[in-house]
Structure formats: C-alpha cells, structure tokens
Design an enzyme around this catalytic site. Structure first.
Site, PDB file in Angstrom:
ATOM      1  N   TYR A 192       2.255  -9.615  -3.404  1.00 33.00           N
ATOM      2  CA  TYR A 192       1.209 -10.625  -3.218  1.00 33.00           C
ATOM      3  C   TYR A 192       1.898 -11.911  -2.781  1.00 33.00           C
ATOM      4  O   TYR A 192       2.777 -12.411  -3.494  1.00 33.00           O
ATOM      5  CB  TYR A 192       0.479 -10.900  -4.535  1.00 33.00           C
ATOM      6  CG  TYR A 192      -0.535  -9.859  -4.930  1.00 33.00           C
ATOM      7  CD1 TYR A 192      -0.159  -8.554  -5.235  1.00 33.00           C
ATOM      8  CD2 TYR A 192      -1.887 -10.190  -5.035  1.00 33.00           C
ATOM      9  CE1 TYR A 192      -1.094  -7.614  -5.624  1.00 33.00           C
ATOM     10  CE2 TYR A 192      -2.833  -9.253  -5.423  1.00 33.00           C
ATOM     11  CZ  TYR A 192      -2.427  -7.968  -5.716  1.00 33.00           C
ATOM     12  OH  TYR A 192      -3.355  -7.046  -6.110  1.00 33.00           O
ATOM     13  N   GLU A 205      -0.006  -4.669   3.497  1.00 31.86           N
ATOM     14  CA  GLU A 205       0.634  -3.401   3.144  1.00 31.86           C
ATOM     15  C   GLU A 205       0.651  -2.486   4.363  1.00 31.86           C
ATOM     16  O   GLU A 205      -0.407  -1.992   4.761  1.00 31.86           O
ATOM     17  CB  GLU A 205      -0.135  -2.722   2.018  1.00 31.86           C
ATOM     18  CG  GLU A 205      -0.379  -3.578   0.800  1.00 31.86           C
ATOM     19  CD  GLU A 205      -1.708  -3.230   0.125  1.00 31.86           C
ATOM     20  OE1 GLU A 205      -1.895  -2.079  -0.298  1.00 31.86           O
ATOM     21  OE2 GLU A 205      -2.572  -4.115   0.038  1.00 31.86           O
ATOM     22  N   GLN A 214      -2.855  -2.748   5.714  1.00 33.34           N
ATOM     23  CA  GLN A 214      -3.961  -3.178   4.859  1.00 33.34           C
ATOM     24  C   GLN A 214      -3.800  -4.673   4.630  1.00 33.34           C
ATOM     25  O   GLN A 214      -2.756  -5.124   4.161  1.00 33.34           O
ATOM     26  CB  GLN A 214      -3.884  -2.434   3.503  1.00 33.34           C
ATOM     27  CG  GLN A 214      -5.054  -2.672   2.583  1.00 33.34           C
ATOM     28  CD  GLN A 214      -6.244  -1.765   2.889  1.00 33.34           C
ATOM     29  OE1 GLN A 214      -6.121  -0.813   3.651  1.00 33.34           O
ATOM     30  NE2 GLN A 214      -7.399  -2.066   2.307  1.00 33.34           N
ATOM     31  N   HIS A 227       3.559  -3.459  -2.165  1.00 35.41           N
ATOM     32  CA  HIS A 227       2.343  -4.187  -2.529  1.00 35.41           C
ATOM     33  C   HIS A 227       2.614  -5.598  -3.064  1.00 35.41           C
ATOM     34  O   HIS A 227       2.022  -6.010  -4.071  1.00 35.41           O
ATOM     35  CB  HIS A 227       1.577  -3.357  -3.563  1.00 35.41           C
ATOM     36  CG  HIS A 227       0.096  -3.578  -3.588  1.00 35.41           C
ATOM     37  ND1 HIS A 227      -0.488  -4.795  -3.887  1.00 35.41           N
ATOM     38  CD2 HIS A 227      -0.929  -2.730  -3.349  1.00 35.41           C
ATOM     39  CE1 HIS A 227      -1.801  -4.664  -3.846  1.00 35.41           C
ATOM     40  NE2 HIS A 227      -2.098  -3.425  -3.518  1.00 35.41           N
ATOM     41  N   HIS A 276      -4.051   4.150  -5.363  1.00 36.06           N
ATOM     42  CA  HIS A 276      -2.634   3.808  -5.567  1.00 36.06           C
ATOM     43  C   HIS A 276      -1.869   4.785  -6.475  1.00 36.06           C
ATOM     44  O   HIS A 276      -1.099   4.369  -7.339  1.00 36.06           O
ATOM     45  CB  HIS A 276      -2.527   2.395  -6.149  1.00 36.06           C
ATOM     46  CG  HIS A 276      -2.927   1.312  -5.171  1.00 36.06           C
ATOM     47  ND1 HIS A 276      -2.952   1.487  -3.820  1.00 36.06           N
ATOM     48  CD2 HIS A 276      -3.318   0.013  -5.377  1.00 36.06           C
ATOM     49  CE1 HIS A 276      -3.323   0.359  -3.228  1.00 36.06           C
ATOM     50  NE2 HIS A 276      -3.570  -0.544  -4.143  1.00 36.06           N
TER      51      HIS A 276
HETATM   52  C1  GLA Z   1      -5.237  -2.757  -2.334  1.00 33.71           C
HETATM   53  C2  GLA Z   1      -6.671  -2.401  -2.190  1.00 33.71           C
HETATM   54  C3  GLA Z   1      -7.535  -3.386  -2.896  1.00 33.71           C
HETATM   55  C4  GLA Z   1      -7.108  -3.546  -4.342  1.00 33.71           C
HETATM   56  C5  GLA Z   1      -5.652  -3.898  -4.405  1.00 33.71           C
HETATM   57  C6  GLA Z   1      -5.139  -3.903  -5.816  1.00 33.71           C
HETATM   58  O1  GLA Z   1      -4.868  -3.751  -1.504  1.00 33.71           O
HETATM   59  O2  GLA Z   1      -7.071  -2.289  -0.840  1.00 33.71           O
HETATM   60  O3  GLA Z   1      -8.884  -2.974  -2.839  1.00 33.71           O
HETATM   61  O4  GLA Z   1      -7.355  -2.354  -5.038  1.00 33.71           O
HETATM   62  O5  GLA Z   1      -4.892  -2.977  -3.701  1.00 33.71           O
HETATM   63  O6  GLA Z   1      -5.891  -4.675  -6.667  1.00 33.71           O
END
Ligand code: GLA
Length: 408
Positions: free
Chosen positions: A239, A373, A345, A237, A167
């Site tokens: 959640y 993502e 992702q 990103h 990241h």
């Molecule tokens: C992404 C990665 C995960 C993790 C998150 C952050 O989604 O694929 O493995 O690192 O970010 O915690």
C-alpha cells in the site's frame, strides 16, 4: 526475553548489537574497508559473545523481528543503497515492511502502510506489503475446474454479498512463515506450499526475491514449480502513499497506467469476461491524471468497486515493460512500476476505514494508500479467454516487478 534484548526501532534486538547497527547505518557512504574495521572493533568489544546481527555486506543486516504464536521466529532483513533508500522485508508473509525514499528536497520517509512490530502484522487483514498467493485477487464462488476435477476453495470474501475466494484463502502466502536468506543486496524467501493447502492441488515450491540497487530500483520476483497441475497468480500487495504522511489521502496523487482496456466486473467484483475500452470513461489513466478527479463519477464500475478496484489490461509487449507511474505532487516522489505480467490491479484503498492502527499509531483511513498489483486476470481459472493461470510439472512460474523511485 533475555535481559540484554530490548525492543528497538520496532523489533527486538540484542542491546550489544545496537552500536553495530548504528555504526553500519552511519557507514552507508563509507568504503568497505572502513565498514569491516568497524565490524571488527565491535566484535572485539563484545568480548567474543555471539551477536544477534548477521552482517552479510556493507549496511545490509538481518535481525530477529519477533515470534509467531507457535513459537517460531521471524527474521527481518534490511536493504540499503547509496542514495539513502532503505527497504525492510520479513520472513512472515514475505512482507515488504517499509520502504524509505527521498523526496525532491532529499527528505527520506516511509511510503508504505504497515506495522511497527511483528505482532502488528499478525493482525494484518488488509494484506499490507504482503506476498499474496496462491491466487491473488478473486476466484468466483471459490471454485475452479482443472483437468476435469473441481476444486473447492475457501470463500473468505463477499463483496456485494456474493461469496468468493480472495488472495489465497484463509491462510494464504501472506500469513505463513517463509525462510529468508540475504545475499548482498537481495533477500530470497522460500516456501513449500503442500498439496491441498487452502484447497489447491500440487506441492508448490515458491521463491520470492527482493533486491535493491543504487538506481533506486526495488525488485520483487516470484518463482514457482509444482509436482501436479495447479493454478497460480502470486502478487505483491504493498500500500503506497508517496507523500510519506500516511494520514493524508492519495486522491491527490497523479497516476498513469499503460492500459487501454479494463475488466468490468459484476457486483461480486468478478470480471464479466468483457474487455472494455477505457477511452472516454473515468477508468482512463492513459495520461497522467489525478486519482480523485473522477473517483466519485456516476459510472457503474466505480459504484460496484466503491471507487477504483479493478484490473487494467496492460498494452501487449514482450518481457519487462512499464505498467504504471504514480506521483505525489507535494513531495515530488515518483514511483514507476514495470512488470512482465499482462495486467495490473489498481485498488484505491476503498476498504481502509481507520480500524487498522499501523506504524507510529496511525489509524489508516479511507483512501490513504493505493495498491498497484501486477497480475494475471482475477478469476482467470474460470475464464477461458484470460491468459492461462495453469502451472504444470516441468514448467516454471515467473512474475517480476520493479519499483523505481525518483523525485522531481
Ligand atoms: C485487492 C482487492 C481489493 C481488496 C484488497 C485487500 O486489491 O482488489 O478488493 O480486497 O485487495 O483489501
């Protein structure tokens, strides 16, 4: 802090502007004329003193969110629509702070993990809501070669005890201060990532724009240009927990992905280069499937990822197309994600462990949120079979994502 400022709703605000904010919040359904009248009345009532709130139109506002340790101020912007959807975004990390959306009964709740205050986001190690860059997800060994030159990046992550770059490195785009500007129902953030920042070449000029419309579509768009060849994968990103209750598991959410293949990884979560069919495996989300149904299956990819944490290759197509649909059956909230990128992702919140104390003091436990993502492939700079992640001078990088909310 001056006496006439106080913490309110998670951020600092001049007290004299509270009634303006309330009036504007109540006025979402009023016509523009009434709103202008309210604004004028409040302005007169404040005896000509400057208000901390800049109103650009209707109920969209900008406020000071807090200060970074170096003293610079970060602003927060609010986007609203006629259906009661409210999205907040801040200049710190070009982060999506919160998204409040109605459920099937009309009850509005925030469906994202994050923090109440800027101080909270300064401790953000999980990338809640963040704009991630320069390279979202992992780069093997923290190294890549471009035009014959090898670049060394921070190895800030080590799944399976195998160090890699994650990241964007130690201080990626999620931890820098962007410059925000609100125009109507959109906020544009800009940032200049200097040549050599976090080891990447080229002065990279980046713009990220959030916009909300009355069809309950929240868009995130990243654009970039460079003055020297570089690699790039800017991702969003957030959640999500569509129940609106961040203490509950997302394993009961139903997910559909427009993908027939995924990228198997090694123990370090670096794609092996193989494109594997999802058919007949627990990675198959071609039909709407409950996330928790197969997450504990005896399947190598799930063991390596400690659950779902993989890149799915989206069905080929031109321009913006549907990538994912997630639904919380209890509240009926649905989120559809469209993108113009080749992959997505899906991360099931496997690393959440209750240590991050988020909004309203909630400890974010294991799998209480998921990330979707859209992206280029992880480690594409080291994989010649992946879509190119190279951006050259004269070219423009563009990544668009639309989150469409509904309830059923
Ligand atoms: C992404 C990665 C995960 C993790 C998150 C952050 O989604 O694929 O493995 O690192 O970010 O915690």
């Amino acid at each position: 802090m001056p006496m006439n400022w106080a913490r309110r709703g998670g951020y600092f605000q001049k007290k004299s502007s509270w009634h303006l904010q309330e009036a504007l919040q109540n006025a979402v359904h009023m016509n523009a004329k009434s709103i202008i009248a309210i604004m004028a009345a409040v302005a007169l009532g404040s005896c000509g003193k400057q208000s901390s709130t800049t109103v650009t139109n209707e109920a969209n506002t900008m406020q000071v969110y807090g200060k970074l340790p170096d003293g610079r101020e970060a602003k927060i912007f609010t986007l609203t629509n006629k259906n009661g959807v409210i999205a907040k975004v801040t200049e710190y990390g070009a982060i999506l702070v919160s998204v409040e959306v109605p459920d099937k009964t009309g009850k509005v709740a925030d469906v994202t993990h994050g923090y109440d205050t800027l101080e909270g986001w300064l401790t953000n190690t999980s990338y809640f809501g963040a704009t991630v860059g320069r390279y979202g997800n992992r780069i093997k060994d923290g190294k890549f070669t471009l035009d014959g030159k090898t670049y060394a990046l921070a190895t800030n992550n080590s799944p399976g005890d195998i160090p890699c770059h994650l990241h964007g490195g130690l201080k990626g785009f999620d931890k820098v201060l962007w410059t925000g500007k609100q125009t109507g129902n959109s906020v544009e953030f800009s940032y200049l990532s200097k040549d050599g920042e976090e080891g990447y070449p080229g002065n990279l000029s980046v713009k990220v724009t959030y916009a909300l419309n009355d069809s309950n579509e929240l868009s995130w768009q990243a654009e970039a240009t460079t003055d020297a060849a570089t690699v790039l994968n800017i991702v969003h990103h957030s959640y999500w927990n569509l129940s609106g209750d961040p203490s509950t598991s997302i394993n009961d959410h139903v997910l559909q992905l427009e993908a027939d293949q995924y990228l198997p990884t090694n123990a370090g979560l670096i794609p092996t280069g193989e494109l594997a069919p999802v058919a007949g495996t627990p990675m198959d989300f071609t039909k709407a499937t409950v996330i928790g149904e197969r997450v504990g299956a005896d399947f190598e990819a799930l063991k390596l990822g400690a659950g779902y944490d993989h890149c799915w290759v989206l069905r080929k197509g031109e321009g913006m197309r549907l990538a994912a649909r997630a639904k919380d059956p209890k509240s009926g909230r649905v989120m559809e994600i469209s993108t113009d990128k080749p992959a997505i992702q899906f991360y099931g919140g496997n690393f959440l462990d209750g240590k991050a104390i988020g909004k309203k003091g909630v400890a974010y436990a294991h799998r209480t949120a998921f990330c979707l993502e859209t992206e280029n492939y992880p480690d594409a700079p080291n994989n010649t079979s992946a879509p190119s992640a190279v951006l050259k001078p004269g070219e423009k990088y563009l990544h668009r994502m639309i989150f469409k909310f509904s309830a059923e």
